[in-house]
Design a protein around this motif. Structure first.
Motif, PDB file in Angstrom:
ATOM      1  N   GLU A   1       4.483 -22.941   5.912  1.00 39.88           N
ATOM      2  CA  GLU A   1       3.361 -22.924   4.973  1.00 39.88           C
ATOM      3  C   GLU A   1       2.291 -22.022   5.526  1.00 39.88           C
ATOM      4  O   GLU A   1       2.166 -21.861   6.734  1.00 39.88           O
ATOM      5  CB  GLU A   1       2.802 -24.345   4.817  1.00 39.88           C
ATOM      6  N   ILE A   2       1.477 -21.489   4.615  1.00 39.04           N
ATOM      7  CA  ILE A   2       0.404 -20.585   5.041  1.00 39.04           C
ATOM      8  C   ILE A   2      -0.828 -21.417   5.357  1.00 39.04           C
ATOM      9  O   ILE A   2      -1.177 -22.330   4.617  1.00 39.04           O
ATOM     10  CB  ILE A   2       0.077 -19.609   3.895  1.00 39.04           C
ATOM     11  N   ILE A   3      -1.454 -21.075   6.492  1.00 41.86           N
ATOM     12  CA  ILE A   3      -2.675 -21.793   6.869  1.00 41.86           C
ATOM     13  C   ILE A   3      -3.799 -21.335   5.961  1.00 41.86           C
ATOM     14  O   ILE A   3      -4.121 -20.152   5.882  1.00 41.86           O
ATOM     15  CB  ILE A   3      -3.054 -21.496   8.332  1.00 41.86           C
ATOM     16  N   LYS A   4      -4.419 -22.305   5.257  1.00 39.79           N
ATOM     17  CA  LYS A   4      -5.492 -21.948   4.335  1.00 39.79           C
ATOM     18  C   LYS A   4      -6.823 -21.893   5.055  1.00 39.79           C
ATOM     19  O   LYS A   4      -7.657 -21.055   4.789  1.00 39.79           O
ATOM     20  CB  LYS A   4      -5.569 -22.988   3.203  1.00 39.79           C
ATOM     21  N   SER A   5      -7.032 -22.847   5.989  1.00 43.41           N
ATOM     22  CA  SER A   5      -8.300 -22.829   6.715  1.00 43.41           C
ATOM     23  C   SER A   5      -8.182 -23.596   8.009  1.00 43.41           C
ATOM     24  O   SER A   5      -7.333 -24.464   8.141  1.00 43.41           O
ATOM     25  CB  SER A   5      -9.402 -23.454   5.865  1.00 43.41           C
ATOM     26  N   ILE A   6      -9.043 -23.227   8.958  1.00 45.86           N
ATOM     27  CA  ILE A   6      -9.165 -23.960  10.215  1.00 45.86           C
ATOM     28  C   ILE A   6     -10.648 -24.195  10.421  1.00 45.86           C
ATOM     29  O   ILE A   6     -11.408 -23.240  10.548  1.00 45.86           O
ATOM     30  CB  ILE A   6      -8.605 -23.139  11.399  1.00 45.86           C
ATOM     31  N   THR A   7     -11.072 -25.460  10.409  1.00 51.06           N
ATOM     32  CA  THR A   7     -12.513 -25.719  10.548  1.00 51.06           C
ATOM     33  C   THR A   7     -12.768 -26.739  11.646  1.00 51.06           C
ATOM     34  O   THR A   7     -11.969 -27.629  11.887  1.00 51.06           O
ATOM     35  CB  THR A   7     -13.108 -26.286   9.236  1.00 51.06           C
ATOM     36  N   GLU A   8     -13.925 -26.589  12.266  1.00 52.84           N
ATOM     37  CA  GLU A   8     -14.336 -27.550  13.283  1.00 52.84           C
ATOM     38  C   GLU A   8     -14.879 -28.758  12.551  1.00 52.84           C
ATOM     39  O   GLU A   8     -15.696 -28.618  11.653  1.00 52.84           O
ATOM     40  CB  GLU A   8     -15.420 -26.923  14.146  1.00 52.84           C
ATOM     41  N   VAL A   9     -14.403 -29.964  12.920  1.00 53.44           N
ATOM     42  CA  VAL A   9     -14.855 -31.125  12.153  1.00 53.44           C
ATOM     43  C   VAL A   9     -15.567 -32.161  13.003  1.00 53.44           C
ATOM     44  O   VAL A   9     -15.761 -33.278  12.563  1.00 53.44           O
ATOM     45  CB  VAL A   9     -13.683 -31.785  11.393  1.00 53.44           C
ATOM     46  N   GLY A  10     -15.919 -31.819  14.233  1.00 56.17           N
ATOM     47  CA  GLY A  10     -16.703 -32.772  15.015  1.00 56.17           C
ATOM     48  C   GLY A  10     -15.895 -33.440  16.104  1.00 56.17           C
ATOM     49  O   GLY A  10     -14.837 -32.970  16.469  1.00 56.17           O
ATOM     50  N   LYS A  11     -16.410 -34.529  16.667  1.00 56.04           N
ATOM     51  CA  LYS A  11     -15.755 -35.184  17.797  1.00 56.04           C
ATOM     52  C   LYS A  11     -15.022 -36.423  17.335  1.00 56.04           C
ATOM     53  O   LYS A  11     -15.502 -37.174  16.508  1.00 56.04           O
ATOM     54  CB  LYS A  11     -16.797 -35.591  18.842  1.00 56.04           C
ATOM     55  N   GLU A  12     -13.806 -36.619  17.923  1.00 59.84           N
ATOM     56  CA  GLU A  12     -13.036 -37.804  17.568  1.00 59.84           C
ATOM     57  C   GLU A  12     -12.274 -38.317  18.765  1.00 59.84           C
ATOM     58  O   GLU A  12     -12.047 -37.568  19.718  1.00 59.84           O
ATOM     59  CB  GLU A  12     -12.014 -37.446  16.487  1.00 59.84           C
ATOM     60  N   GLN A  13     -11.859 -39.556  18.687  1.00 59.09           N
ATOM     61  CA  GLN A  13     -10.982 -40.134  19.695  1.00 59.09           C
ATOM     62  C   GLN A  13      -9.634 -39.447  19.557  1.00 59.09           C
ATOM     63  O   GLN A  13      -9.102 -39.350  18.455  1.00 59.09           O
ATOM     64  CB  GLN A  13     -10.828 -41.639  19.403  1.00 59.09           C
ATOM     65  N   THR A  14      -9.094 -38.945  20.686  1.00 58.51           N
ATOM     66  CA  THR A  14      -7.859 -38.184  20.571  1.00 58.51           C
ATOM     67  C   THR A  14      -6.743 -38.777  21.418  1.00 58.51           C
ATOM     68  O   THR A  14      -6.978 -39.418  22.435  1.00 58.51           O
ATOM     69  CB  THR A  14      -8.070 -36.728  21.017  1.00 58.51           C
ATOM     70  N   PHE A  15      -5.522 -38.530  20.973  1.00 56.98           N
ATOM     71  CA  PHE A  15      -4.334 -39.024  21.654  1.00 56.98           C
ATOM     72  C   PHE A  15      -3.298 -37.922  21.758  1.00 56.98           C
ATOM     73  O   PHE A  15      -3.379 -36.914  21.070  1.00 56.98           O
ATOM     74  CB  PHE A  15      -3.712 -40.173  20.836  1.00 56.98           C
ATOM     75  N   ASP A  16      -2.299 -38.153  22.604  1.00 58.56           N
ATOM     76  CA  ASP A  16      -1.187 -37.218  22.627  1.00 58.56           C
ATOM     77  C   ASP A  16       0.070 -37.963  23.072  1.00 58.56           C
ATOM     78  O   ASP A  16      -0.018 -39.050  23.671  1.00 58.56           O
ATOM     79  CB  ASP A  16      -1.470 -36.052  23.568  1.00 58.56           C
ATOM     80  N   LEU A  17       1.226 -37.386  22.771  1.00 63.41           N
ATOM     81  CA  LEU A  17       2.503 -37.971  23.174  1.00 63.41           C
ATOM     82  C   LEU A  17       3.217 -37.024  24.107  1.00 63.41           C
ATOM     83  O   LEU A  17       2.947 -35.825  24.111  1.00 63.41           O
ATOM     84  CB  LEU A  17       3.418 -38.161  21.957  1.00 63.41           C
ATOM     85  N   ARG A  18       4.141 -37.589  24.856  1.00 64.54           N
ATOM     86  CA  ARG A  18       5.038 -36.760  25.640  1.00 64.54           C
ATOM     87  C   ARG A  18       6.431 -37.061  25.146  1.00 64.54           C
ATOM     88  O   ARG A  18       6.850 -38.206  25.110  1.00 64.54           O
ATOM     89  CB  ARG A  18       4.921 -37.168  27.092  1.00 64.54           C
ATOM     90  N   VAL A  19       7.170 -36.020  24.740  1.00 63.39           N
ATOM     91  CA  VAL A  19       8.495 -36.217  24.153  1.00 63.39           C
ATOM     92  C   VAL A  19       9.519 -35.495  25.012  1.00 63.39           C
ATOM     93  O   VAL A  19       9.354 -34.327  25.335  1.00 63.39           O
ATOM     94  CB  VAL A  19       8.521 -35.665  22.712  1.00 63.39           C
ATOM     95  N   GLU A  20      10.603 -36.203  25.376  1.00 62.56           N
ATOM     96  CA  GLU A  20      11.628 -35.592  26.219  1.00 62.56           C
ATOM     97  C   GLU A  20      12.400 -34.533  25.483  1.00 62.56           C
ATOM     98  O   GLU A  20      12.565 -34.604  24.271  1.00 62.56           O
ATOM     99  CB  GLU A  20      12.635 -36.672  26.637  1.00 62.56           C
ATOM    100  N   GLY A  21      12.932 -33.606  26.224  1.00 65.12           N
ATOM    101  CA  GLY A  21      13.837 -32.631  25.631  1.00 65.12           C
ATOM    102  C   GLY A  21      13.100 -31.494  24.971  1.00 65.12           C
ATOM    103  O   GLY A  21      12.746 -30.508  25.592  1.00 65.12           O
ATOM    104  N   GLU A  22      12.823 -31.623  23.699  1.00 64.91           N
ATOM    105  CA  GLU A  22      12.201 -30.528  22.956  1.00 64.91           C
ATOM    106  C   GLU A  22      10.720 -30.388  23.229  1.00 64.91           C
ATOM    107  O   GLU A  22      10.125 -29.351  22.966  1.00 64.91           O
ATOM    108  CB  GLU A  22      12.413 -30.714  21.447  1.00 64.91           C
ATOM    109  N   HIS A  23      10.088 -31.441  23.755  1.00 70.00           N
ATOM    110  CA  HIS A  23       8.649 -31.424  24.046  1.00 70.00           C
ATOM    111  C   HIS A  23       7.826 -31.138  22.812  1.00 70.00           C
ATOM    112  O   HIS A  23       6.783 -30.497  22.878  1.00 70.00           O
ATOM    113  CB  HIS A  23       8.321 -30.423  25.154  1.00 70.00           C
ATOM    114  N   ASN A  24       8.309 -31.568  21.622  1.00 69.76           N
ATOM    115  CA  ASN A  24       7.458 -31.463  20.453  1.00 69.76           C
ATOM    116  C   ASN A  24       7.725 -32.681  19.580  1.00 69.76           C
ATOM    117  O   ASN A  24       8.679 -33.414  19.793  1.00 69.76           O
ATOM    118  CB  ASN A  24       7.708 -30.153  19.705  1.00 69.76           C
ATOM    119  N   PHE A  25       6.839 -32.925  18.620  1.00 70.91           N
ATOM    120  CA  PHE A  25       7.063 -34.014  17.682  1.00 70.91           C
ATOM    121  C   PHE A  25       6.393 -33.649  16.374  1.00 70.91           C
ATOM    122  O   PHE A  25       5.808 -32.566  16.249  1.00 70.91           O
ATOM    123  CB  PHE A  25       6.537 -35.347  18.237  1.00 70.91           C
TER     124      PHE A  25
END
Lengths: 678, 387
Positions: free
Chosen positions: A478-502
């Motif tokens: 898909e084509i990216i329509k916009s990228i905007t800064e939206v402020g501060k939020e609580q953030t998380f991340d995962l670690r995935v074996e093998g492909e290292h993506n999710f």
């Protein structure tokens, strides 16, 4: 000297300049600038591989206004030994006349672990240098906490994912949808997030979070897929998204404990049977329930389905066929029935209660297409409508934003064309479901329609150029329509074996990198000592570097902290003035490693000292002096709870561990007091 | 010229003394110990004014040498075998930072199993780390090559390993002709560093982080320096001849250019091989010996002449490439394949001998040559191995 004067002096000395890439809230720059400014004569610096080195010297730029060398991770002390000796040799021969001070800057790894041997050798040989270790307790990219992740069990919030769960990922070699194990979940604290928006998807993530995009290599050349962070992405780039997630088989329901006559407050019961697994008819009924139904604990089940609607007929026949319900009450607007066990059953399905709270639970995402569509039909029959003139385009409205978001993602797993979520404000008094609104409310809606698959046989190469993943079963660009800064939020991340993506919110995202060092305190959760149900984190107590340095009988050792820069500056001055080796260990509260908000660095540093976790002291010519003794030392929990990496150890079940940590801290401080008296 | 009884190790230490190195980092390992022990005695007796750093490991030894050399001091270290492997990560740092470090290596076998005797596997494992390598036959050559290498390395701004056979050369005492102190000092001259950390008026950053957009070009500069070595070598050899009257070549050509059967071997074994060549030549057999001296860079075009008449080339090496072949054999094959003009390519044989210090006798070398001359070359790869 007061802090204003210190700041002026640091500015005048200008030993390390801005433009480096340290994270927001990182204390390294403060520490390095303060210490390097404490020398009146020129300083030559050797640095170990570390945050300080990587962030300040990305060729062809450098932050260092003093001679500076980086060799490898382990040998910063050996390198300075060579430099100091070269200076001695040339001074002796009259080739150099000026006085120079020598400084090593290393992180805890380059001092405590891999660097310990070289440091020990340099201390033993008695070279004239200062060794500065900034201890950020561990070797150091995130998504908003609202991100929804595609897992084997369906769609889940990133905060609900557990270590060991199977999540969907993008196999970069075959470009197919695969299942991979999640090997870590991280709470990365509050950070600045951006929102990427495409025609059908949007997601919030930090600027350094990588996404999978198409790299066009020009006419006649093959395109390829590359990872790019939000900061590197531009509007118009093609990003990889999930378009289809085919369910395998119907969902088998968990057996629930049924109430029977004779149970507490159960005087009579309607005999009904519960379905073992999902069917199309049941899914349609559940769709109606989500849109127009409610349940009460006493066993009341109701639907706002007026006379003459298709929904009402389907609802009634479903209850009769599936559950075997005999008595159903109807009036002009409502359908209702009574059954405690059906209420229990519906509650167990995870839809939540209340108009604003209803969601689509994760298991619905695992259903076969036909059952998903039945569910959606049920939703439409209740809260949606179909635009006949616009090619069977449908619209769904709800007070629950999350419901609409999840519906959007559900539709995307069926390869539907889905628009943006639009918000509509309805004023107090407006009639909704035949009742006036008690206050102003916001309603969310989306439009969607079925999409045709590309006819790839017709112009295969042309289509492949336009859409890189044409013909792919599960993924689309898909084509990216916009990228905007939206402020501060609580953030998380995962670690995935093998492909290292999710797959988060329909986008293919990369996972994170955070490991243990021997400086990581007991109880800390890092990627190589993650906390989980059977382990609260790092099991061993950290090495006490200052004590190790003292055991080498060096002229000067000091422990300092970032919240008291005057103390740090004074100690650095003394260290430079001393003949022979001097070691300063400084507590560096790294926001990334500590999983704490970036503006809390100084406050957390202060808590470290106030709790005696990091006492301030000096060891000079064999005599130890504690520079600061808190009147009332605060409990270690106060320090630990500022950082989510200690979350597990603060749980009630780990009470004993917490106690042992407090005991160790008190013991070490008492040992210091005893040493002071000697 | 003075004649002294020196072992290979002592001869190298003597050379460093005459050069007057500024900094010597040392960590002991057999059979390099004679080098650092002799040098320490010179320092203790005030015969040389060098700052010695006794580091706690070889990794730190080379690290300190790198730090010192980057600070304008002429700095050296020495090692063998496991010590070389321990400092392995620092080898590419030295060449990447273009520091002219001279490091004698007393070739010794690598573990496992552990063995302290002569074997070329240690320096051969480091062929691609950006260091020049020269191999010396005797203590005399070790002495001369150390002085030569100091100037060569500083001219090329590339580090260099001066390799001698462990025990056979390092511990064997022979008469060595040493040059005058002043002549050696004049020959090497003052160290002119390319950069100096101690120049605090002009602060520099050394060892920055180079991301994919910059790394490649920086490394290529080091590769290109290897292409300049040949001309620098010839130029330094010219100065050497002028100062000391001695010739320094890329290799030793012992009847190789005239022979149809050429034996190629490094270092001290060549002495025994030359005896065999003499014996066979007196029997009118057409054999010769080629002993490479400069091995890295390997000057392919220069090897055409000594192999111009060769129909059979036997490469005898004290190191093996498991799963592949020995390194010099591969370079000779490349030479013949890419640069040879003969319509018929010669037969090239590769044998491995002497690993872990096992001696090879002149009889065994003779057997190899005779078998080739009789057109029945020995099939077995490992010479001297117990069947």
């Amino acid at each position: 000297m007061n802090t204003k004067e210190l700041a002026k002096r640091i500015d005048e000395k200008n030993t390390m300049v801005s433009g480096h890439r340290t994270c927001a809230g990182c204390p390294i720059a403060i520490i390095c600038r303060t210490v390097t400014s404490a020398s009146d004569i020129p300083v030559v610096c050797s640095s170990a591989t570390s945050c300080a080195e990587v962030t300040t010297t990305i060729y062809p730029q450098t932050s260092w206004n003093i001679p500076w060398i980086h060799s490898v991770f382990a040998n910063s002390a050996a390198t300075i030994s060579g430099i100091e000796t070269a200076y001695k040799a040339q001074k002796k021969k009259g080739k150099i006349k000026k006085d120079i001070n020598f400084l090593v800057i290393a992180g805890d790894g380059g001092s405590f672990d891999i660097g310990l041997q070289a440091l020990s050798g340099a201390l033993e040989r008695g070279h004239d240098f200062v060794f500065l270790c900034y201890d950020n307790e561990g070797y150091m990219n995130c998504l908003s906490k609202d991100s929804l992740i595609y897992t084997k069990e369906g769609l889940k919030k990133i905060t609900e994912i557990k270590v060991g769960e199977m999540v969907y990922a993008f196999d970069q070699k075959t470009q197919k949808l695969v299942l991979k194990k999640c090997s870590g979940v991280f709470n990365n604290g509050i950070k600045k997030v951006y929102e990427i928006e495409t025609l059908h998807h949007n997601i919030k993530a930090t600027g350094n979070h990588p996404f999978l995009v198409v790299k066009k290599n020009g006419r006649g050349k093959e395109n390829e897929l590359v990872w790019k962070t939000i900061e590197e992405l531009k509007k118009g780039e093609q990003i990889i998204t999930l378009k289809r997630l085919k369910g395998e088989k119907p969902f088998t329901f968990e057996k629930i404990k049924l109430s029977k006559k004779g149970d507490y407050k159960v005087n009579c019961i309607n005999e009904i049977k519960l379905p073992k697994e999902s069917t199309t008819e049941l899914m349609l009924l559940l769709g109606l329930y989500v849109g127009d139904g409610w349940i009460r604990e006493k066993g009341e089940i109701g639907f706002a389905l007026p006379e003459g609607t298709v929904g009402r007929d389907k609802c009634i026949s479903a209850f009769k066929n599936i559950f075997g319900v005999k008595k159903i009450t109807t009036d002009k607007y409502y359908v209702s029935l009574n059954s405690i066990n059906i209420v229990k059953f519906i509650e167990s399905l995870g839809f939540n209660k209340g108009a604003k709270n209803k969601i689509i639970p994760s298991w619905i995402y695992t259903l076969p297409d036909i059952q998903k569509e039945a569910f959606i039909e049920g939703l439409l029959l209740s809260d949606g409508y179909i635009y006949k003139k616009k090619k069977d385009s449908c619209r769904f409205v709800s007070a629950s934003k999350e419901l609409v978001q999840r519906l959007r993602l559900l539709l995307q797993t069926l390869n539907y064309r889905v628009g943006k979520i639009t918000v509509q404000k309805k004023e107090k008094g407006t009639m909704v479901v035949y009742r006036p609104l008690l206050k102003d409310a916001e309603y969310y809606s989306i439009c969607f329609s079925k999409k045709d698959d590309w006819n790839i046989d017709k112009y295969p190469f042309q289509y492949k150029y336009q859409n890189f993943l044409i013909g792919n079963q599960n993924f689309d660009t898909e084509i990216i329509k916009s990228i905007t800064e939206v402020g501060k939020e609580q953030t998380f991340d995962l670690r995935v074996e093998g492909e290292h993506n999710f797959i988060a919110d329909g986008f293919v995202v990369h996972n994170t990198g955070n490991q243990r060092s021997s400086a990581t305190p007991k109880g800390a959760s890092t990627t190589t000592t993650p906390s989980g149900s059977s382990s609260f984190g790092k099991m061993e107590f950290s090495k006490d570097l200052a004590k190790i340095a003292m055991a080498h009988n060096v002229p000067y050792v000091a422990q300092a902290n970032t919240h008291n820069l005057i103390d740090l500056y004074n100690k650095a001055q003394k260290a430079f003035a001393k003949k022979g080796p001097a070691v300063i260990v400084v507590f560096a509260a790294c926001p990334t490693n500590m999983k704490a908000p970036s503006e809390q660095t100084i406050a957390i540093s202060k808590l470290a000292t106030e709790s005696n976790f990091w006492p301030l002291y000096e060891y000079e010519d064999g005599k130890l002096t504690i520079n600061y003794k808190p009147e009332k030392r605060i409990a270690i929990e106060e320090f630990l709870k500022t950082q989510t990496k200690f979350k597990e150890v603060l749980k009630p079940k780990n009470k004993e561990i917490l106690k042992s940590i407090q005991e160790e801290i008190d013991k070490r401080f008492n040992d210091l007091l005893k040493l002071e008296k000697l | 010229m003075t004649r002294l009884g020196l072992t290979g190790g002592e001869a190298i230490a003597y050379a460093f003394k005459q050069i007057g190195v500024d900094v010597f980092s040392m960590y002991p390992i057999t059979p390099q110990t004679p080098i650092i022990e002799s040098f320490s005695r010179f320092v203790a007796n005030g015969e040389v004014d060098t700052e010695v750093i006794r580091t706690e490991s070889e990794h730190s030894a080379l690290s300190a040498t790198i730090g010192a050399c980057a600070s304008g001091a002429r700095s050296v270290t020495a090692t063998s075998s496991q010590g070389l492997l321990y400092m392995f990560e620092m080898l590419s740092v030295a060449s990447g930072l273009r520091l002219p470090i001279v490091m004698p290596v007393a070739n010794r076998a690598i573990s496992a199993p552990i063995n302290i005797h002569c074997d070329h596997s240690d320096s051969m494992s480091a062929l691609d780390q950006g260091w020049m390598q020269v191999y010396c036959e005797t203590a005399q050559e070790a002495y001369e090559m150390t002085i030569f290498s100091q100037k060569l390395s500083e001219k090329c701004y590339l580090p260099i390993m001066v390799c001698i056979d462990g025990f056979f050369t390092s511990h064997n005492l022979i008469p060595v002709n040493v040059f005058e102190d002043k002549k050696v000092k004049d020959f090497v001259g003052e160290f002119k560093p390319a950069y100096n950390l101690l120049d605090t008026d002009k602060p520099i950053t050394v060892g920055a982080l180079a991301l994919p957009d910059t790394y490649f070009e920086i490394r290529k500069e080091m590769f290109d320096a290897f292409l300049e070595v040949k001309s620098n070598y010839l130029s330094v050899a010219k100065d050497f001849k002028k100062s000391f009257g001695k010739e320094i070549n890329f290799y030793e050509d012992y009847f190789s250019s005239n022979s149809e059967t050429v034996l190629i071997v490094l270092s001290s074994t060549a002495q025994n091989a030359k005896n065999v060549v003499d014996k066979l030549r007196s029997q009118k057999k057409d054999v010769g010996l080629l002993r490479p001296i400069l091995y890295r860079p390997f000057l392919y075009e220069e090897y055409i002449k000594p192999l111009s008449k060769a129909k059979n080339i036997i490469v005898l090496e004290r190191s093996e490439g498991p799963g592949s072949f020995s390194p010099i054999y591969k370079d000779i094959v490349l030479t013949i394949f890419n640069h040879g003009n003969a319509k018929e390519k010669p037969n090239i044989y590769n044998h491995v001998f002497g690993l872990g210090g096992r001696e090879i006798s002149e009889k065994e070398i003779e057997e190899i040559l005779i078998s080739v001359l009789n057109k029945k070359p020995i099939k077995k790869r490992y010479i001297g191995i117990k069947e």
